[in-house]
Design a protein around this motif. Structure first.
Motif, PDB file in Angstrom:
ATOM      1  N   CYS A   1      17.041   6.240   3.940  1.00  0.00           N
ATOM      2  CA  CYS A   1      16.444   6.652   2.662  1.00  0.00           C
ATOM      3  C   CYS A   1      15.882   8.069   2.704  1.00  0.00           C
ATOM      4  CB  CYS A   1      15.325   5.684   2.266  1.00  0.00           C
ATOM      5  SG  CYS A   1      15.841   3.963   2.181  1.00  0.00           S
ATOM      6  N   ASN A   2      15.945   8.718   3.861  1.00  0.00           N
ATOM      7  CA  ASN A   2      15.405  10.079   4.015  1.00  0.00           C
ATOM      8  C   ASN A   2      13.942  10.163   3.577  1.00  0.00           C
ATOM      9  OD1 ASN A   2      17.651  11.286   5.169  1.00  0.00           O
ATOM     10  ND2 ASN A   2      18.578  11.754   3.191  1.00  0.00           N
ATOM     11  N   CYS A   3      13.149   9.237   4.044  1.00  0.00           N
ATOM     12  CA  CYS A   3      11.715   9.227   3.727  1.00  0.00           C
ATOM     13  C   CYS A   3      10.887   9.603   4.957  1.00  0.00           C
ATOM     14  CB  CYS A   3      11.291   7.859   3.204  1.00  0.00           C
ATOM     15  SG  CYS A   3      11.915   7.506   1.551  1.00  0.00           S
ATOM     16  N   HIS A   4       9.616   9.889   4.717  1.00  0.00           N
ATOM     17  CA  HIS A   4       8.770  10.402   5.795  1.00  0.00           C
ATOM     18  C   HIS A   4       7.312  10.058   5.502  1.00  0.00           C
ATOM     19  CE1 HIS A   4       7.217  13.230   8.804  1.00  0.00           C
ATOM     20  NE2 HIS A   4       6.419  13.707   7.877  1.00  0.00           N
ATOM     21  N   ILE A   5       6.574   9.707   6.568  1.00  0.00           N
ATOM     22  CA  ILE A   5       5.154   9.334   6.450  1.00  0.00           C
ATOM     23  C   ILE A   5       4.377  10.088   7.520  1.00  0.00           C
ATOM     24  CG2 ILE A   5       3.517   7.411   6.651  1.00  0.00           C
ATOM     25  CD1 ILE A   5       6.110   5.649   5.843  1.00  0.00           C
ATOM     26  N   SER A   6       3.305  10.761   7.117  1.00  0.00           N
ATOM     27  CA  SER A   6       2.542  11.537   8.103  1.00  0.00           C
ATOM     28  C   SER A   6       1.099  11.681   7.669  1.00  0.00           C
ATOM     29  CB  SER A   6       3.161  12.929   8.287  1.00  0.00           C
ATOM     30  OG  SER A   6       2.838  13.770   7.197  1.00  0.00           O
TER      31      SER A   6
ATOM     32  N   LEU B   1       8.224   9.933  -0.159  1.00  0.00           N
ATOM     33  CA  LEU B   1       8.730   8.580  -0.358  1.00  0.00           C
ATOM     34  C   LEU B   1       9.584   8.488  -1.625  1.00  0.00           C
ATOM     35  CD1 LEU B   1       5.523   6.618   0.699  1.00  0.00           C
ATOM     36  CD2 LEU B   1       7.718   6.654   1.908  1.00  0.00           C
ATOM     37  N   ASP B   2      10.510   9.420  -1.744  1.00  0.00           N
ATOM     38  CA  ASP B   2      11.432   9.410  -2.870  1.00  0.00           C
ATOM     39  C   ASP B   2      12.545   8.409  -2.565  1.00  0.00           C
ATOM     40  OD1 ASP B   2      12.922   9.972  -5.089  1.00  0.00           O
ATOM     41  OD2 ASP B   2      13.771  11.832  -4.291  1.00  0.00           O
ATOM     42  N   LEU B   3      12.237   7.130  -2.761  1.00  0.00           N
ATOM     43  CA  LEU B   3      13.178   6.062  -2.416  1.00  0.00           C
ATOM     44  C   LEU B   3      14.365   6.050  -3.373  1.00  0.00           C
ATOM     45  CD1 LEU B   3      11.073   2.858  -1.625  1.00  0.00           C
ATOM     46  CD2 LEU B   3      12.710   3.966  -0.117  1.00  0.00           C
ATOM     47  N   PRO B   4      15.583   5.948  -2.854  1.00  0.00           N
ATOM     48  CA  PRO B   4      16.744   5.810  -3.738  1.00  0.00           C
ATOM     49  C   PRO B   4      16.738   4.445  -4.415  1.00  0.00           C
ATOM     50  CG  PRO B   4      17.406   5.545  -1.457  1.00  0.00           C
ATOM     51  CD  PRO B   4      15.967   5.950  -1.435  1.00  0.00           C
ATOM     52  N   SER B   5      17.373   4.379  -5.559  1.00  0.00           N
ATOM     53  CA  SER B   5      17.492   3.099  -6.275  1.00  0.00           C
ATOM     54  C   SER B   5      18.937   2.930  -6.732  1.00  0.00           C
ATOM     55  CB  SER B   5      16.554   3.084  -7.486  1.00  0.00           C
ATOM     56  OG  SER B   5      16.572   1.827  -8.106  1.00  0.00           O
TER      57      SER B   5
ATOM     58  N   ARG C   1       0.829  -1.208   0.000  1.00  0.00           N
ATOM     59  CA  ARG C   1       0.000   0.000   0.000  1.00  0.00           C
ATOM     60  C   ARG C   1       0.861   1.255   0.000  1.00  0.00           C
ATOM     61  NH1 ARG C   1      -2.936  -3.353   3.500  1.00  0.00           N
ATOM     62  NH2 ARG C   1      -2.001  -2.480   5.397  1.00  0.00           N
ATOM     63  N   LEU C   2       1.976   1.186   0.682  1.00  0.00           N
ATOM     64  CA  LEU C   2       2.817   2.370   0.891  1.00  0.00           C
ATOM     65  C   LEU C   2       3.776   2.616  -0.266  1.00  0.00           C
ATOM     66  CD1 LEU C   2       3.388   4.458   3.215  1.00  0.00           C
ATOM     67  CD2 LEU C   2       5.245   2.938   3.923  1.00  0.00           C
ATOM     68  N   LEU C   3       4.406   1.556  -0.761  1.00  0.00           N
ATOM     69  CA  LEU C   3       5.521   1.701  -1.699  1.00  0.00           C
ATOM     70  C   LEU C   3       5.232   1.171  -3.096  1.00  0.00           C
ATOM     71  CD1 LEU C   3       8.409   0.541   0.692  1.00  0.00           C
ATOM     72  CD2 LEU C   3       7.641   2.889   0.246  1.00  0.00           C
ATOM     73  N   GLY C   4       4.076   0.535  -3.280  1.00  0.00           N
ATOM     74  CA  GLY C   4       3.756  -0.005  -4.598  1.00  0.00           C
ATOM     75  C   GLY C   4       4.757  -1.066  -5.016  1.00  0.00           C
ATOM     76  N   ASN C   5       5.265  -0.970  -6.244  1.00  0.00           N
ATOM     77  CA  ASN C   5       6.178  -1.990  -6.779  1.00  0.00           C
ATOM     78  C   ASN C   5       7.494  -2.072  -6.007  1.00  0.00           C
ATOM     79  OD1 ASN C   5       4.331  -2.677  -8.749  1.00  0.00           O
ATOM     80  ND2 ASN C   5       5.198  -1.275 -10.278  1.00  0.00           N
ATOM     81  N   ARG C   6       7.891  -0.964  -5.389  1.00  0.00           N
ATOM     82  CA  ARG C   6       9.165  -0.974  -4.654  1.00  0.00           C
ATOM     83  C   ARG C   6       9.083  -1.845  -3.399  1.00  0.00           C
ATOM     84  NH1 ARG C   6      12.882   3.103  -5.694  1.00  0.00           N
ATOM     85  NH2 ARG C   6      14.295   1.619  -4.656  1.00  0.00           N
ATOM     86  N   SER C   7       7.878  -2.223  -3.004  1.00  0.00           N
ATOM     87  CA  SER C   7       7.732  -3.058  -1.805  1.00  0.00           C
ATOM     88  C   SER C   7       8.391  -4.425  -1.985  1.00  0.00           C
ATOM     89  CB  SER C   7       6.254  -3.246  -1.454  1.00  0.00           C
ATOM     90  OG  SER C   7       5.579  -3.970  -2.473  1.00  0.00           O
ATOM     91  N   SER C   8       8.567  -4.849  -3.234  1.00  0.00           N
ATOM     92  CA  SER C   8       9.181  -6.160  -3.486  1.00  0.00           C
ATOM     93  C   SER C   8      10.655  -6.183  -3.086  1.00  0.00           C
ATOM     94  CB  SER C   8       9.042  -6.524  -4.965  1.00  0.00           C
ATOM     95  OG  SER C   8       9.751  -5.596  -5.776  1.00  0.00           O
ATOM     96  N   GLU C   9      11.233  -5.007  -2.801  1.00  0.00           N
ATOM     97  CA  GLU C   9      12.631  -4.934  -2.385  1.00  0.00           C
ATOM     98  C   GLU C   9      12.799  -5.144  -0.877  1.00  0.00           C
ATOM     99  OE1 GLU C   9      14.639  -1.492  -4.202  1.00  0.00           O
ATOM    100  OE2 GLU C   9      12.966  -1.437  -5.632  1.00  0.00           O
TER     101      GLU C   9
END
Length: 751
Positions: free
Chosen positions: A107-112, A118-122, A50-58
């Motif tokens: 990852c310098n991410c934040h949820i509020s 959620l600009d996750l590094p790759s 729900r939070l990260l979409g496709n990136r959740s598979s990592e």
């Protein structure tokens, strides 16, 4: 680009080592996750999708409760050769909060509540070795009985799902779960022989159920439609299933003795006391009926109800009820007080022999004249030690544990209350919450078993809740200036020095109230009924606030695509205009007292025809500050127009009059688009016009006369029938920039 790790590794590792040398309560060992490890792991994986979409598979999440051998949560994270992050924890909550720690500090991410960054590094930043994160706190509690009315009353499942995700990410494992309880009470009352009209005379409307449950009031805002009961019951089933899937232990409601008047018809000999009026209400809606816990009928009703709760909701063996909430007991006799708590607890153990009573400790603060040490000890010791947990509800400002010998041996949870009424407005006590839990942990013979967050309303000041939840996983206080700087980087995904500097200013100023016994009700003249006796005091230096505003405006052009930044730009501008309103109020008052009509017209004119309309436009430009959303959510609960009108009346009244005649006027004030224009600005317009008329005619100003006139404005808002936008309107940057150009120079002159 900006660095993703480096110094952050040391920061996270600080949370890794704890010495568990504090009181243990074997009586609480059975309060633990009921869901299987597999179920909890699956719940975290679904959260990540729900939070990260496709990136959740990592991310690979799993639960292994044997990781913890002392009931204290732990999470271990490591990197795989193909760049994935493996997180294993002792519960679903431990895994979720461990992953959020990684997202924040690597990852310098934040949820509020007010948006995610959620600009996750790759690829994902690699961990060297195993990162182990654990907590010294058995429980991390969340919610206040009032939150269900001030914030969550109109939530649907989608909103609840986001909140439970937020709880898991922030480490909450002991949430209050009060939704849908009236449906069960209705069945109990019917079984006892009450008719439907007697039941409907008892329940308040949805927006006021918190105080109906606490025996403060009844009937007002009702009757509750049957569709309400059905919808809330269905919602509660989903809430409980999701909470438990993460390994949380939901706290369910129990009986306090609050009964409908109709019980007297059925049991005329019952030992019932009619309480006095609550707040400014008269006995039409307050003066509730309380059944003496020592009466045999108490055990019958209490066990009937709890049997229904356990049958319908299942149980994690922990229940909340509050005796004497903002009500003085009939006697200070210690034998009586012990008998009361003994009887309340007996009504729980009659149904659930493993019951633990969770009690809000608010009464010891709110009625300190009555609750002396002997009375507190008597009430607490009516329950076996370790079978009651006390919430030190307002510990950041008024800690009770420190003068009750750690609640005379009963386990307690150190809580940050932070907010009353769900009010808008910056506020925080960062120094207090940064040190308070550690002082409680190291208090002589401490019975601390957790820390918690107990705001009356949420969706405000998200920074305070991020800091407080993180402290549950720390072994020592944080460096607040460094923490604030890192928070700015995470929240906006930007290393701009302007923003880190702005947040350091906010943390050392408006978010660091150190005034003893200060209660955070937003008493700004902006959101209070105008008079010449308004509270204009503030606990911080507005110079720092204005400098933070300037720094935000400088950073704005490149960051307006970030929802988190837009929200904060609106919020800091709103706070400055709140201060400016006080300045104009003081000018208006001075001009009237000195009979200077030109100055009165100038100050009043700027306030009414420019500042307040500009503030309304600013608030209306962001989805998080819309009156229309609150009202639309209320109406969406209804089956037909009659129900929709009832719910809308509830929603409008709570924000404004809080009662039929302004009994708790403006307690739940909000600075929202639509409300600013049609409620607060209308009152100020009437006030200035009244003063102009008084100077023009030579008549004295009479507050009582004004109150009668302004009440018609206030009541008129509740029934004006106007539809308010549910989508933002206007360009936030253009509006904020225009306000800055006009009011920043004026602010500098006044400070």
């Amino acid at each position: 680009m900006y660095p993703r790790s480096g110094p952050c590794l040391l920061l996270v590792l600080l949370v890794c080592v704890f010495v568990d040398a504090h009181t243990k309560f074997p009586t609480l060992n059975h309060i633990r996750p009921k869901s299987s490890d597999k179920t909890q792991g699956r719940a975290v994986s679904e959260l990540l999708r729900r939070l990260l979409g496709n990136r959740s598979s990592e991310f690979i999440a799993s639960v292994n409760r044997s990781l913890s051998n002392d009931s204290l949560d732990v999470c271990e994270l490591r990197s795989t050769r193909n760049g994935k992050i493996v997180a294993t924890g002792s519960s679903g909550v431990a895994v979720a909060s461990g992953i959020y720690n990684y997202l924040k500090y690597f990852c310098n991410c934040h949820i509020s509540w007010s948006g995610n960054q959620l600009d996750l590094p790759s690829p994902l930043p690699k961990l060297t070795g195993v990162l182990r994160i654990n907590t010294p706190h058995r429980f991390r509690y969340y919610q206040n009985v009032c939150t269900f009315s001030y914030s969550a009353v109109w939530w649907d499942w989608s909103r609840w799902e986001r909140e439970i995700d937020w709880m898991a990410l922030n480490g909450i494992n002991l949430p209050l779960a009060f939704t849908g309880q009236e449906a069960l009470w209705q069945e109990v009352y019917r079984a006892l022989g009450l008719n439907q009209s007697e039941i409907e005379e008892f329940f308040s409307g949805p927006a006021f159920l918190a105080w109906n449950r606490m025996a403060n009031m009844f009937k007002f805002g009702g009757p509750l439609p049957q569709s309400w009961h059905v919808n809330q019951l269905f919602l509660q089933f989903k809430i409980l299933e999701r909470m438990r899937s993460f390994g949380m232990s939901p706290v369910l409601p129990a009986f306090s003795g609050n009964i409908p008047k109709g019980i007297l018809r059925l049991y005329p000999d019952a030992n019932v006391t009619r309480l006095g009026p609550w707040a400014q209400f008269n006995c039409s809606y307050s003066c509730s009926y309380m059944l003496d816990p020592r009466d045999p009928l108490f055990l019958r009703i209490g066990s009937l109800y709890l049997s229904q709760v356990v049958k319908q909701f299942g149980t994690d063996h922990i229940y909340n009820t509050d005796t004497f909430n903002e009500m003085t007991p009939p006697t200070s006799d210690t034998d009586y007080l012990s008998a009361v708590s003994r009887s309340v607890f007996a009504s729980m153990t009659a149904v659930d022999p493993q019951a633990v009573w969770l009690m809000q400790g608010w009464l010891f603060f709110s009625d300190a004249v009555f609750w002396k040490p002997a009375q507190i000890q008597a009430l607490l010791h009516g329950v076996p030690l370790g079978r009651m947990i006390v919430l030190d509800l307002y510990a950041e400002t008024e800690p009770i544990f420190s003068y009750t010998e750690s609640f005379y041996g009963q386990p307690f949870i150190w809580c940050m209350l932070q907010n009353f009424g769900g009010n808008s407005g910056f506020f925080g006590t960062v120094e207090s919450i940064n040190s308070g839990p550690f002082k409680a942990l190291n208090f002589p013979n401490s019975t601390l078993v957790g820390i918690g967050m107990t705001p009356e309303g949420i969706e405000q000041n998200p920074v305070m809740f991020e800091l407080m939840s993180e402290l549950a996983w720390r072994k020592e206080p944080v460096n607040l200036a460094k923490w604030a700087s890192l928070y700015a980087v995470r929240r906006y995904g930007s290393m701009q020095e302007n923003l880190t500097a702005a947040w350091r200013l906010l943390f050392s100023g408006v978010y660091n109230c150190t005034v003893p016994h200060y209660r955070n009700h937003n008493h700004s003249p902006l959101v209070r009924r105008p008079s010449f006796r308004m509270n204009t005091g503030i606990w911080y230096d507005p110079v720092d606030l204005c400098e933070a505003w300037r720094l935000f405006m400088e950073a704005a052009p490149s960051l307006m695509s970030k929802e988190t930044f837009r929200y904060d730009l609106v919020d800091v501008t709103r706070q400055v205009l709140q201060v400016m309103t006080t300045f104009f109020y003081e000018d208006i008052a001075d001009a009237f007292q000195n009979q200077k009509m030109p100055e009165l017209l100038t100050a009043g004119g700027v306030l009414i025809y420019d500042l307040l309309p500009e503030l309304d436009r600013l608030l209306s430009s962001d989805r998080n500050f819309l009156l229309g959303t609150w009202l639309e959510r209320a109406r969406s609960q209804a089956l037909d127009e009659k129900e929709a009108q009832l719910y809308e009346m509830n929603a409008r009244n709570q924000l404004t009059l809080w009662g039929p005649s302004g009994e708790i006027l403006d307690y739940a004030n909000k600075e929202w688009g639509g409300l600013m224009e049609d409620y607060y600005a209308q009152r100020w317009g009437l006030f200035v016009q009244t003063l102009v008329d008084c100077l023009d005619t030579g008549r004295p100003y009479k507050q009582d006369t004004f109150n009668q006139a302004v009440f018609q404005v206030e009541k008129g808002f509740i029934y004006n029938g106007r539809k308010y936008p549910t989508k933002p309107q206007g360009d936030t940057y253009e509006i904020a920039h225009r306000i800055f150009l006009k009011y920043y120079p004026q602010a500098l002159k006044r400070l």
